[in-house]
Design an enzyme around this catalytic site. Sequence first.
Site, mmCIF file in Angstrom:
data_model
loop_
_atom_site.group_PDB
_atom_site.id
_atom_site.type_symbol
_atom_site.label_atom_id
_atom_site.label_comp_id
_atom_site.label_asym_id
_atom_site.label_seq_id
_atom_site.Cartn_x
_atom_site.Cartn_y
_atom_site.Cartn_z
ATOM 1 N N CYS A 15 0.411 -1.637 0.107
ATOM 2 C CA CYS A 15 0.137 -0.086 0.092
ATOM 3 C C CYS A 15 1.122 1.111 0.294
ATOM 4 C CB CYS A 15 -1.165 0.256 0.996
ATOM 5 S SG CYS A 15 -0.433 -0.119 2.840
ATOM 6 N N TRP A 17 -3.871 5.600 6.451
ATOM 7 C CA TRP A 17 -3.368 4.057 5.789
ATOM 8 C C TRP A 17 -2.429 3.920 7.273
ATOM 9 C CZ3 TRP A 17 -0.723 -0.085 5.692
ATOM 10 C CH2 TRP A 17 -2.027 -1.125 5.662
ATOM 11 N N HIS A 44 -3.755 -0.808 -5.956
ATOM 12 C CA HIS A 44 -5.061 0.081 -5.541
ATOM 13 C C HIS A 44 -5.677 0.787 -6.215
ATOM 14 C CE1 HIS A 44 -2.976 -1.748 -1.796
ATOM 15 N NE2 HIS A 44 -4.145 -1.349 -0.676
ATOM 16 N N TYR A 69 -1.240 3.943 1.363
ATOM 17 C CA TYR A 69 -2.254 4.688 0.770
ATOM 18 C C TYR A 69 -2.461 6.088 0.146
ATOM 19 C CZ TYR A 69 -5.404 0.242 1.887
ATOM 20 O OH TYR A 69 -5.856 -0.885 1.912
ATOM 21 N N TYR A 122 -10.386 -5.638 -5.257
ATOM 22 C CA TYR A 122 -9.587 -5.206 -3.988
ATOM 23 C C TYR A 122 -7.903 -5.668 -4.248
ATOM 24 C CZ TYR A 122 -8.471 -3.177 0.448
ATOM 25 O OH TYR A 122 -7.254 -2.819 1.460
ATOM 26 N N HIS A 123 -7.233 -4.814 -3.887
ATOM 27 C CA HIS A 123 -5.751 -5.295 -4.521
ATOM 28 C C HIS A 123 -5.391 -6.065 -6.031
ATOM 29 C CE1 HIS A 123 -5.201 -5.882 -0.195
ATOM 30 N NE2 HIS A 123 -5.101 -4.428 -0.395
#
Length: 645
Positions: free
Chosen positions: A246, A308, A588, A290, A503-504
């Site tokens: 991230c 994050w 992301h 993030y 997600y991811h």
Amino acid sequence: MTRLLGWIGAACMAITMMLSGPAAAQSNAAVSTLRPSGTTLCTDVTGISQSDGAAVIVWTCNGQANQSWQLQPVGTAYQLIAQHSGKCLDITGISLDAGAPAIQWACNGQPNQQFTLRQQGTGYAIVAAHSAKCLVAQGGGNPQAGQQVVQMPCDGSASQTWEIDGLHTPPPQAVTLPSSWTAPQALPIVPVAAANLPNGKVLTWSSWDPLNFGGDGGQTYTVIFDPATGNSSEMLVSNTGHDMFCPGIANLPDGRIFVNGGSSDTKTSIFDPATLSWSAGPLMNIGRGYNGSVTLTNGGVFTLGGSWDVNKGNKNGETWLPGTGWQLNSAVFATEILTADGAGIYRADNHVWMFAVSNGRVFHAGPSKSMHWIDTAGSGSITWAGERGGDADAMNGNAVMYDIGKILTIGGAPSYDSTWASANANLIDINGGTAKVRQVAAMAYARAFHNSVVLPNGQVVVIGGQTYPRPFSDDLAVLTAELWDPATVTFQLLAPMATPRNYHSVALLLPDGRVLSGGGGLCGTCSANHPSVEILTPPYLLNPDGSAATRPVIVSAPSEVSLGTSIAVTTNSPVTNFSLLRMASATHSLDNEQRRVPVNFTTGTAGEYLINIPSDPGIVVPGYYMLFALNNKGVPSVAKTLRIY
């Protein structure tokens, strides 16, 4: 299929509950009818009964409240609540047996009242979380009014496919453009982040573990994937002490990949593709994960946001310069770019959309509905640039520079997860120093957690995502890709891929003009883990009958050029357009590096093409580009790699 939380490994369950707990979105539940695909029948509580145990059947759709169901999120599943009674659709007796009937019963939170939705055919399979069996009208085949709804082993058939209002599921026959996907190719990791390398390969990485994350592991599993051969090579990076899950990512002008923040929140690591080695960069002043990062016109990197992290808020801007390190831009306040996320500051400054413009400045396009101009010199400054018109905050949506100073924004949701996504699209024109916004025709599917990639002809491919985004879930995943065309300013559907990419997940343009898509998950043993990639062949590489189109070939081109000069390029056949596509990096759903630059050219005396490279580094940010030639049918060549300095 997504399983009940109780079946997921303990680590994945804890993370999922933290990110999308059972009470995450009480006000965002959808109310829908549930129809066997291709019929005029609706799921119905017989006799409009208010009683526990009343049978759930299929009956001619009539618009009454006993045929209206609220999809109430519970963890990674849904309760289906009958609107006339407030009771839940329930598999009687918590039965695991094939043929066990569906009834209505007072909502009690038990697993036989929870269902996941898996896209198939023209709609969704409705899967009982306790039994992993699918709902179907009794007898299968041709449903008839009055038949009981029961659970049966899932078989992917049309009889087990349900059309659900409001979930944006057009039928497969709406796919009008030829396109195709390769079969998924396995990787030893979940590729949560990816970056183009100058040699045509793709660098990917996960976290301290190939299939999981959590905490600061002080190391990162990486894989270099070769799309030409399908081969991959794995490397565990521990010398930088950096868990690179991230982070912000940038593609430096010399081809190195720059990674800052993440699980190791103050650290910087730099990958050198020439030596296939990682080295540690200087520590940031502010720990962040993030965050958004972008390469500047002066060769530096600007980063912003990223709560994050252990410490929340005040993730103000800072700039890295070669030989100097990180400098705090103390007047670039992260409070200016916050969304109104339901989770507060923890999510409100995540995944910032940014584009480098002239003189070391940056345009901030989202995901907040407010846009800004940012100056990165010294302490810096941030100035409001307006709002994206009718668009709301669009977390986990995308912004793509598809032409010089022209940006397409796509999808996203009001909050990071557990809110219904949007299908909205906007055009932002920043030429002339102001941001002019125009809302355009929406996508067929609402999406968040999707990826978007600009092609050499200016079209944009949109891949994956969910209509109701939730981490570590494949519920309401969109498998069908879409293609936005700047000529028509509309989206058209492409072929569906095999694997949910939510997600991811990542996506990048490849030098052969195809699009790589991969990842999703990174949650230990949960079913949303997808350690693989697959590759899309877009319509411009195919004839109308689906056969391969004849491509022009760039015979000769230089490997590097300076801004404001021209280069001579030869091809094997006449071409009508050239474009530069900047090598990119994604994680992301965020890719601040990609941009397309169409270039002007003339024809030389020997038939060579003399291509003019713009002089403004705000148009062509220094670095590595893919140079594509396109013929009069819009078919692109395989790219030549070009370093512009």
